[in-house]
Motif scaffolding. Structure first.
Motif, PDB file in Angstrom:
ATOM      1  N   TRP A 126       0.832  -2.175   7.601  1.00 48.77           N
ATOM      2  CA  TRP A 126       1.820  -1.321   6.953  1.00 48.77           C
ATOM      3  C   TRP A 126       2.194  -0.159   7.854  1.00 48.77           C
ATOM      4  O   TRP A 126       1.460   0.213   8.760  1.00 48.77           O
ATOM      5  CB  TRP A 126       1.254  -0.735   5.662  1.00 48.77           C
ATOM      6  CG  TRP A 126       1.040  -1.716   4.557  1.00 48.77           C
ATOM      7  CD1 TRP A 126       1.530  -2.984   4.468  1.00 48.77           C
ATOM      8  CD2 TRP A 126       0.264  -1.500   3.381  1.00 48.77           C
ATOM      9  NE1 TRP A 126       1.115  -3.565   3.296  1.00 48.77           N
ATOM     10  CE2 TRP A 126       0.336  -2.689   2.621  1.00 48.77           C
ATOM     11  CE3 TRP A 126      -0.474  -0.440   2.906  1.00 48.77           C
ATOM     12  CZ2 TRP A 126      -0.306  -2.818   1.400  1.00 48.77           C
ATOM     13  CZ3 TRP A 126      -1.116  -0.578   1.685  1.00 48.77           C
ATOM     14  CH2 TRP A 126      -1.024  -1.757   0.941  1.00 48.77           C
ATOM     15  N   ALA A 179      -5.208  -2.204   9.921  1.00 45.64           N
ATOM     16  CA  ALA A 179      -5.865  -3.156   9.012  1.00 45.64           C
ATOM     17  C   ALA A 179      -4.883  -3.846   8.074  1.00 45.64           C
ATOM     18  O   ALA A 179      -5.081  -5.004   7.710  1.00 45.64           O
ATOM     19  CB  ALA A 179      -6.941  -2.441   8.202  1.00 45.64           C
ATOM     20  N   THR A 180      -3.816  -3.126   7.677  1.00 45.37           N
ATOM     21  CA  THR A 180      -2.894  -3.683   6.684  1.00 45.37           C
ATOM     22  C   THR A 180      -1.589  -4.207   7.271  1.00 45.37           C
ATOM     23  O   THR A 180      -0.914  -5.010   6.641  1.00 45.37           O
ATOM     24  CB  THR A 180      -2.525  -2.621   5.630  1.00 45.37           C
ATOM     25  OG1 THR A 180      -1.897  -1.524   6.294  1.00 45.37           O
ATOM     26  CG2 THR A 180      -3.738  -2.153   4.855  1.00 45.37           C
ATOM     27  N   THR A 192      -7.378  -8.067  -1.345  1.00 48.88           N
ATOM     28  CA  THR A 192      -6.007  -7.635  -1.101  1.00 48.88           C
ATOM     29  C   THR A 192      -6.009  -6.524  -0.055  1.00 48.88           C
ATOM     30  O   THR A 192      -7.065  -5.992   0.313  1.00 48.88           O
ATOM     31  CB  THR A 192      -5.363  -7.100  -2.394  1.00 48.88           C
ATOM     32  OG1 THR A 192      -6.062  -5.915  -2.785  1.00 48.88           O
ATOM     33  CG2 THR A 192      -5.395  -8.144  -3.508  1.00 48.88           C
ATOM     34  N   LYS A 193      -4.829  -6.137   0.384  1.00 48.95           N
ATOM     35  CA  LYS A 193      -4.734  -5.032   1.339  1.00 48.95           C
ATOM     36  C   LYS A 193      -5.231  -3.739   0.713  1.00 48.95           C
ATOM     37  O   LYS A 193      -5.880  -2.928   1.375  1.00 48.95           O
ATOM     38  CB  LYS A 193      -3.299  -4.887   1.845  1.00 48.95           C
ATOM     39  CG  LYS A 193      -2.891  -6.038   2.759  1.00 48.95           C
ATOM     40  CD  LYS A 193      -1.485  -5.888   3.259  1.00 48.95           C
ATOM     41  CE  LYS A 193      -1.114  -7.056   4.154  1.00 48.95           C
ATOM     42  NZ  LYS A 193       0.245  -6.902   4.708  1.00 48.95           N
ATOM     43  N   HIS A 201      -8.930  -3.694   0.942  1.00 51.05           N
ATOM     44  CA  HIS A 201      -9.358  -3.330   2.291  1.00 51.05           C
ATOM     45  C   HIS A 201      -9.270  -1.816   2.499  1.00 51.05           C
ATOM     46  O   HIS A 201     -10.185  -1.212   3.076  1.00 51.05           O
ATOM     47  CB  HIS A 201      -8.527  -4.057   3.352  1.00 51.05           C
ATOM     48  CG  HIS A 201      -8.894  -5.492   3.520  1.00 51.05           C
ATOM     49  ND1 HIS A 201     -10.069  -5.903   4.108  1.00 51.05           N
ATOM     50  CD2 HIS A 201      -8.247  -6.618   3.173  1.00 51.05           C
ATOM     51  CE1 HIS A 201     -10.128  -7.216   4.118  1.00 51.05           C
ATOM     52  NE2 HIS A 201      -9.025  -7.678   3.546  1.00 51.05           N
ATOM     53  N   LEU A 202      -8.171  -1.206   2.032  1.00 55.65           N
ATOM     54  CA  LEU A 202      -8.030   0.245   2.166  1.00 55.65           C
ATOM     55  C   LEU A 202      -9.150   0.962   1.416  1.00 55.65           C
ATOM     56  O   LEU A 202      -9.738   1.909   1.933  1.00 55.65           O
ATOM     57  CB  LEU A 202      -6.679   0.724   1.631  1.00 55.65           C
ATOM     58  CG  LEU A 202      -5.437   0.406   2.445  1.00 55.65           C
ATOM     59  CD1 LEU A 202      -4.211   1.025   1.785  1.00 55.65           C
ATOM     60  CD2 LEU A 202      -5.567   0.896   3.867  1.00 55.65           C
TER      61      LEU A 202
END
Length: 70
Positions: free
Chosen positions: A33, A30-31, A7-8, A11-12
């Motif tokens: 957002w 990366a996201t 999921t995002k 990744h974070l």
């Protein structure tokens, strides 16, 4: 058994666990957002995962790193 996709938030978490951590700009890229969403994820969901999040300015850029909370 099938492995689930990252999921995002996963990744974070991976990004802030790196030795040098990650900047807000890197996490945004990366996201996909906006910055307030990344900060919210750091302050909310990732802390609930048991991560202690520290930040420091390196060469004029604020970077965020994570450690396990004790």
């Amino acid at each position: 058994m099938t492995a689930r996709a990252m999921t995002k938030l996963d990744h974070l978490e991976k990004m802030i666990r790196r030795k040098n951590g990650a900047s807000i700009a890197e996490m945004m890229k990366a996201t996909g957002w906006q910055s307030h969403s990344v900060r919210g994820a750091l302050a909310g969901a990732l802390k609930k995962r048991g991560l202690a999040i520290a930040s420091e300015k390196i060469d004029g850029v604020r970077r965020y790193r994570a450690d396990e909370q004790t």
